[in-house]
Motif scaffolding. Structure first.
Motif, PDB file in Angstrom:
ATOM      1  N   PRO A 115      -8.602   1.036  -6.158  1.00  0.00           N
ATOM      2  CA  PRO A 115      -8.945   1.716  -5.193  1.00  0.00           C
ATOM      3  C   PRO A 115      -8.135   2.174  -4.102  1.00  0.00           C
ATOM      4  O   PRO A 115      -8.101   3.258  -3.397  1.00  0.00           O
ATOM      5  N   ALA A 116      -7.137   1.276  -3.788  1.00  0.00           N
ATOM      6  CA  ALA A 116      -6.200   1.510  -3.022  1.00  0.00           C
ATOM      7  C   ALA A 116      -5.140   2.981  -3.391  1.00  0.00           C
ATOM      8  O   ALA A 116      -4.585   3.999  -2.794  1.00  0.00           O
ATOM      9  N   THR A 117      -4.666   2.972  -5.093  1.00  0.00           N
ATOM     10  CA  THR A 117      -4.160   4.299  -5.315  1.00  0.00           C
ATOM     11  C   THR A 117      -5.069   5.305  -5.221  1.00  0.00           C
ATOM     12  O   THR A 117      -4.550   6.506  -4.782  1.00  0.00           O
ATOM     13  N   ARG A 118      -6.410   5.320  -5.325  1.00  0.00           N
ATOM     14  CA  ARG A 118      -7.268   6.296  -5.396  1.00  0.00           C
ATOM     15  C   ARG A 118      -7.278   6.660  -4.069  1.00  0.00           C
ATOM     16  O   ARG A 118      -7.266   8.151  -3.817  1.00  0.00           O
ATOM     17  N   LEU A 119      -7.510   6.058  -3.016  1.00  0.00           N
ATOM     18  CA  LEU A 119      -7.382   6.494  -1.560  1.00  0.00           C
ATOM     19  C   LEU A 119      -6.023   7.135  -1.039  1.00  0.00           C
ATOM     20  O   LEU A 119      -6.090   8.173  -0.652  1.00  0.00           O
ATOM     21  N   ALA A 120      -4.970   6.835  -1.637  1.00  0.00           N
ATOM     22  CA  ALA A 120      -3.587   7.262  -1.147  1.00  0.00           C
ATOM     23  C   ALA A 120      -3.795   8.681  -2.099  1.00  0.00           C
ATOM     24  O   ALA A 120      -3.128   9.832  -1.317  1.00  0.00           O
ATOM     25  N   ASN A 121      -3.860   8.901  -3.237  1.00  0.00           N
ATOM     26  CA  ASN A 121      -4.052  10.219  -3.825  1.00  0.00           C
ATOM     27  C   ASN A 121      -4.724  11.272  -3.114  1.00  0.00           C
ATOM     28  O   ASN A 121      -4.808  12.301  -2.885  1.00  0.00           O
ATOM     29  N   THR A 122      -6.202  10.576  -2.756  1.00  0.00           N
ATOM     30  CA  THR A 122      -7.028  11.717  -1.820  1.00  0.00           C
ATOM     31  C   THR A 122      -6.523  12.017  -0.535  1.00  0.00           C
ATOM     32  O   THR A 122      -6.527  13.036  -0.423  1.00  0.00           O
ATOM     33  N   MET A 168      -7.827  10.474  13.577  1.00  0.00           N
ATOM     34  CA  MET A 168      -7.460   9.893  12.551  1.00  0.00           C
ATOM     35  C   MET A 168      -6.662  10.610  11.635  1.00  0.00           C
ATOM     36  O   MET A 168      -6.790  11.721  11.446  1.00  0.00           O
ATOM     37  N   ASP A 169      -5.846   9.915  11.258  1.00  0.00           N
ATOM     38  CA  ASP A 169      -4.804  10.408  10.332  1.00  0.00           C
ATOM     39  C   ASP A 169      -5.370  10.512   8.722  1.00  0.00           C
ATOM     40  O   ASP A 169      -6.510  10.037   8.383  1.00  0.00           O
ATOM     41  N   PRO A 170      -4.697  11.306   7.905  1.00  0.00           N
ATOM     42  CA  PRO A 170      -5.510  11.526   6.419  1.00  0.00           C
ATOM     43  C   PRO A 170      -5.780  10.254   5.646  1.00  0.00           C
ATOM     44  O   PRO A 170      -6.699  10.121   5.209  1.00  0.00           O
ATOM     45  N   PHE A 171      -4.974   9.005   5.783  1.00  0.00           N
ATOM     46  CA  PHE A 171      -5.314   7.849   5.126  1.00  0.00           C
ATOM     47  C   PHE A 171      -6.409   7.196   5.936  1.00  0.00           C
ATOM     48  O   PHE A 171      -7.515   6.842   5.162  1.00  0.00           O
ATOM     49  N   ALA A 172      -6.244   7.116   7.289  1.00  0.00           N
ATOM     50  CA  ALA A 172      -7.513   6.440   7.811  1.00  0.00           C
ATOM     51  C   ALA A 172      -8.864   7.196   7.951  1.00  0.00           C
ATOM     52  O   ALA A 172      -9.949   6.673   7.347  1.00  0.00           O
TER      53      ALA A 172
END
Length: 243
Positions: free
Chosen positions: A74-81, A164-168
């Motif tokens: 899930p962390a990798t997927r969120l970063a890609n998104t 919020m930034d893109p990651f948040a």
């Protein structure tokens, strides 16, 4: 970059690296696979804002077996998104997320007195917190009839999301869409509610119906998958806030 192998289910990505590590880079943190920087599906450098989040990404890659399982990342997927999609469509994602304030789950109350009592007990304190924290008072409705919310309140809630930034924003998007409530997501994101309590409050209606009519196996399985995704989003939100 990813090797593939035949399998009964078709194409499957295979492990091609020995070790994933974190390296500070450009004001953020890169993930290296045997010394080579990891990239997103869009070929952008996978650069994340906090070391804690980067360590979570690296841990996912180190935990993979011979064949990759994207469901366990899930962390990798969120970063890609965040990098490939949200960073390029920030305003549109803000609008999608902020719109939940206009139809927030917590504002729509049942007609059954027993369920109304549960909603009042669980939801009213969270709405009161949001009114104090953001100056965002929201109106209540009975049943499914829509209610117009004060424009000033919605504007203040939108401003919080827009900051919020893109990651948040990527993590927060999941907190909102999986609960159906901008207010519950904000309460969890701000530390007012524990993630588990936020999820419980989002499920008041479903739990009441299950008590009345019994539980369906498919619904239990689906709720479990949604809860796991929600708790992943809450965990990643926390990692993104750690310096």
């Amino acid at each position: 970059m990813i090797r593939a192998t035949g399998s009964p289910g078709g194409w499957a990505p295979r492990r091609f690296w020995t070790h994933a590590a974190v390296q500070p880079q450009g004001g953020g943190f890169a993930i290296l696979l045997d010394g080579r920087p990891l990239r997103t599906p869009g070929r952008a450098l996978l650069l994340v804002p906090t070391e804690a989040f980067a360590e979570a990404v690296a841990a996912e890659w180190n935990a993979q077996g011979e064949v990759l399982d994207p469901r366990s990342m899930p962390a990798t997927r969120l970063a890609n998104t965040a990098i490939d999609r949200v960073a390029h469509h920030h305003d549109a994602v803000v609008e999608t997320v902020a719109a939940y304030g206009g139809t927030d789950l917590l504002c729509y109350r049942a007609e059954r007195p027993s369920l109304v009592a549960r909603q009042r007990e669980g939801w009213d304190p969270v709405l009161a917190w949001a009114a104090r924290r953001f100056g965002a008072e929201l109106r209540l409705a009975e049943g499914v009839m829509p209610v117009s919310q004060p424009a000033a309140s919605l504007g203040r809630l939108r401003a919080r999301v827009a900051a919020m930034d893109p990651f948040a924003l990527s993590a927060f998007h999941d907190l909102v869409t999986l609960t159906g409530s901008l207010i519950l997501a904000l309460a969890v994101a701000e530390g007012h509610l524990a993630p588990e309590e936020g999820w419980r409050l989002s499920r008041l209606d479903e739990e009441f119906q299950a008590e009345e009519w019994g539980r369906v196996e498919e619904a239990i399985e689906m709720a479990g998958l949604r809860e796991r995704a929600y708790l992943d989003a809450a965990r990643l939100w926390t990692l993104l806030r750690q310096a």
